[in-house]
Design an enzyme around this catalytic site. Structure first.
Site, short mmCIF file in Angstrom:
data_model
loop_
_atom_site.label_atom_id
_atom_site.label_comp_id
_atom_site.label_asym_id
_atom_site.label_seq_id
_atom_site.Cartn_x
_atom_site.Cartn_y
_atom_site.Cartn_z
N HIS A 61 54.11 112.92 112.41
CA HIS A 61 54.10 111.45 112.42
C HIS A 61 53.47 110.93 113.70
O HIS A 61 54.05 111.05 114.78
CB HIS A 61 55.53 110.91 112.29
CG HIS A 61 55.61 109.42 112.16
ND1 HIS A 61 55.27 108.76 111.00
CD2 HIS A 61 55.97 108.45 113.04
CE1 HIS A 61 55.44 107.46 111.16
NE2 HIS A 61 55.86 107.23 112.39
N HIS A 108 62.39 108.62 110.78
CA HIS A 108 63.45 108.12 111.65
C HIS A 108 64.87 108.33 111.08
O HIS A 108 65.63 109.13 111.59
CB HIS A 108 63.27 106.65 112.07
CG HIS A 108 62.00 106.38 112.78
ND1 HIS A 108 61.63 107.07 113.91
CD2 HIS A 108 60.96 105.52 112.50
CE1 HIS A 108 60.44 106.64 114.32
NE2 HIS A 108 60.00 105.72 113.48
N GLN A 115 48.28 103.92 119.23
CA GLN A 115 49.33 103.48 120.18
C GLN A 115 49.27 104.27 121.49
O GLN A 115 49.90 103.87 122.47
CB GLN A 115 50.71 103.57 119.53
CG GLN A 115 50.88 102.57 118.39
CD GLN A 115 52.26 102.60 117.75
OE1 GLN A 115 53.19 103.18 118.28
NE2 GLN A 115 52.39 101.95 116.60
N ASP A 137 54.69 110.08 117.12
CA ASP A 137 54.86 108.66 116.82
C ASP A 137 54.01 107.76 117.73
O ASP A 137 52.80 107.69 117.56
CB ASP A 137 56.36 108.33 116.92
CG ASP A 137 56.72 106.99 116.26
OD1 ASP A 137 55.81 106.27 115.84
OD2 ASP A 137 57.92 106.67 116.17
N TYR A 160 48.09 102.66 109.74
CA TYR A 160 48.23 101.33 109.14
C TYR A 160 47.32 100.29 109.75
O TYR A 160 47.21 99.17 109.25
CB TYR A 160 49.69 100.86 109.20
CG TYR A 160 50.27 100.69 110.59
CD1 TYR A 160 50.20 99.47 111.25
CD2 TYR A 160 50.89 101.76 111.25
CE1 TYR A 160 50.74 99.31 112.52
CE2 TYR A 160 51.42 101.61 112.52
CZ TYR A 160 51.35 100.39 113.15
OH TYR A 160 51.88 100.24 114.40
N ARG A 185 60.21 96.60 105.13
CA ARG A 185 59.79 95.30 105.66
C ARG A 185 58.41 94.89 105.17
O ARG A 185 58.14 93.72 104.92
CB ARG A 185 59.74 95.36 107.20
CG ARG A 185 61.05 95.30 107.90
CD ARG A 185 60.88 95.29 109.42
NE ARG A 185 60.64 96.60 109.99
CZ ARG A 185 59.54 96.99 110.60
NH1 ARG A 185 58.51 96.15 110.74
NH2 ARG A 185 59.42 98.21 111.09
#
Lengths: 423, 423
Positions: free
Chosen positions: B55, B265, B60, B316, B120, B204
């Site tokens: 993941h 998670h 980021q 992550d 994403y 979400r």
């Protein structure tokens, strides 16, 4: 005499450009802009104070990778302690030298220029003679690390209990015996690269009268005083059973805490006791990697931060040696526990200056050294960060300190300098 | 065709000497003793399956060192998310390529041979066109890492809310639109070095009908299915407010979990839900460094271990990239929380085989790859450990695996091999 200019220099709160540092012998003489026209340039380097490792048991480096299987599925601190005693039983002077020298070398590799060696394994199989004390000093000298030999007094196996098995290698027969050995060691150290400090191992291992006597003499000699305290719940329970009070309460009854006192761990200390301890100016040494490995628990750091407590860091069991990881996980353990980011923060809300202070200034304070900051009069102890390390790519002057703490690998630490000598 | 023999080879439970590995093309053909007389010797090396990073959000990596100041003293996940959106707003194809390629390079440096890139951020400032999807594939190819592009469907800003600001760069207009883009990507990947997986970003960001439709088609195509789930308490509260049930309960109503499903998670998942999830054979991806940095909290790992859950690991947010530290702190966070050692243990009570499996086999399972073990038929993905690294001094065959996990620095990882190609 020499003049340095790194691309970036840590001033205590931030990295700045164009700062020059003039050394005289083993100390920093001057710090500022434009001190000279021909400095030794440290290109692609950020200059930081050398990290101060305030709490180490070098010989426990020999346990790395051991004691990590739990066939009974009841893994606890106390089972680890048994594994540690096995190593203790087999220790020879040569082993002690090799393991310690290697551990000190790994500390230098990751930017630690000073070690506070909390030393309680004094004897070989003759169970007397303090032969390992000098071995530690030799190993530190040969590795090139500054050491404060925190000489530990160890007298009982548990409160009121005789020493058993391997514990006899820790033995100090009496307080007088301890100070005779300290006097012997005093003649071996130079007072700068090597110094002494006083240790009562713990409430478990030191009768309260002895603790008071040790502390009084340490105070008279102007030496720092360290002890393990309230790392494990069982230790607190044993103290309450024997003394009717917690280790911290017993400590307060035996001595008056001050800035020369360091409590190592304080994982389970009651809020009022912690407040009193910090109020007296005493230091707290937290050892994130070891406390995690041993499953100690998580100290109430927010209260310590709020009250302005002097928190420093130690590599303790040396199961892993990395000051960057110690800093990072001091903050991260709190985040996991509290589900909140930004616990170890300075007055601006930034984590980096607070955590760098823990790894430098606060460690030096705990060990009684003029070190941990790049200021005139301080010892010329530095580490450098390689700004070209891939783990720091993309960081700018402002984000660099947090990038080092949160994101850098150990080998981003490039060089160390102890007392003006580059390694 | 080539024959390898490292000094030590990881067999899934232990390191063994004298093991030879025969490769044919990009796969392992044979593993055993005495396969040939003239192997390529990897002296002073331990051979491990390449680590599988299940993941990642590569972009980021651009946030490393940012968002670590908390002037309001209310540091939370959601304030970090705002900082992340600032980066998103400024992202160009060139930046995306540079940051991702660099992140993938750091992954290889620390022994990761495969990345599950949970992708994403699809669009540049034109907010359409999925221009970044191909950029990620290019960056992975150029870095030399195996990638499963976990293509994320992102449709709502919060449950029932329109996308706002930077979120428009994540947008998939409809499920049909998503599969059109997947078909386009299918023609770009070779199915071995590069593959696709399906992602519903989170409860979400994905209406439940869309989630069900995505999953049905993923199932038809035999693709793995990932989603973020129950990382933050607020996410669970929002789900209960909107749907009258937790994200996990909503998921169970929308799809039938199986071995191709990975929940990323599961930090705050209720015990019954977790039990059902694991019982169905689904995978759990935990991201210790990121969950710590973000202050997410600590998942109930003992229950997962007890039930034999398939737990894998992800870097992550890439605030730091280190599979060794992810393994170590998966176990250590539990020790701190439970005040107990030895949580992530196999049937013998050892942590190392369990944690290595999390970093290898289980990651490969989550990504649907024949990888993560040194066995015939598996992809020839390896990393090697330098047995001469100072951080491993003193370890023997038996203690080595735990020493690597608990004590090694990142640069003890020496080489990586992806599909038979050494780097």
């Amino acid at each position: 005499m020499s003049l340095l200019e790194a691309e970036l220099t840590w001033t205590g709160h931030a990295f700045e450009r164009g700062i020059q540092v003039r050394l005289e012998g083993s100390r920093i003489a001057e710090v500022g802009h434009g001190l000279g026209s021909d400095p030794r340039r440290l290109d692609n380097r950020a200059l930081l104070p050398g990290f101060v490792n305030a709490h180490s048991h070098a010989f426990q480096r020999g346990l790395r990778g051991l004691g990590e299987t739990f066939p009974q599925r009841d893994g606890s601190f106390w089972s680890w302690r048994e594994a540690m005693y096995e190593l203790v039983d087999s220790m020879t002077p040569d082993m002690m030298y090799e393991i310690s020298r290697h551990a000190f070398g790994e500390m230098l590799d990751c930017g630690m220029t000073t070690v506070g060696e909390f030393h309680y394994l004094h004897h070989d199989d003759s169970e007397s003679g303090f032969i390992f004390d000098e071995v530690i000093l030799d190993a530190a000298r040969d590795a090139g690390i500054r050491i404060v030999l925190l000489m530990a007094y160890y007298n009982t196996g548990a409160i009121g209990q005789p020493l058993q098995g391997g514990q006899r290698r820790f033995r100090c027969a009496s307080v007088d015996d301890y100070w005779r050995q300290m006097d012997r060691l005093e003649r071996l150290v130079d007072g700068e690269q090597q110094r002494l400090g006083v240790v009562a191992h713990s409430i478990r291992a030191v009768p309260l009268n002895d603790l008071a006597a040790l502390h009084a003499e340490a105070h008279r000699r102007g030496l720092v005083f360290h002890l393990h305290i309230e790392e494990q719940v069982a230790e607190i329970e044993q103290s309450i059973a024997a003394y009717g009070r917690t280790p911290m309460a017993a400590l307060f009854d035996a001595i008056t805490p001050d800035a020369r006192l360091t409590g190592v761990h304080c994982t389970h200390t009651a809020p009022d006791d912690m407040h009193r301890f910090i109020d007296a100016g005493a230091n707290i040494c937290i050892c994130p990697l070891t406390e995690a490995n041993l499953g100690d628990g998580i100290a109430d750091l927010p209260a310590m931060v709020e009250q302005g407590g002097h928190v420093c860091l130690g590599s303790d069991s040396n199961a892993r040696i990395s000051m960057l990881e110690e800093m990072r996980w001091l903050e991260y353990a709190q985040r996991l526990n509290l589900q909140k980011r930004g616990v170890c923060i300075d007055e601006t809300g930034a984590i980096a200056p607070w955590l760098v202070a823990a790894a430098t200034i606060n460690g030096a304070r705990s060990l009684g050294l003029d070190a941990g900051r790049i200021k005139p009069g301080m010892l010329a102890d530095f580490c450098t960060v390689n700004l070209n390390d891939p783990s720091l790519a993309g960081a700018d002057e402002e984000s660099l300190a947090a990038a080092i703490i949160c994101g850098a690998r150990d080998t981003a630490i490039a060089e160390t300098c102890v007392g003006g000598e580059w390694r």
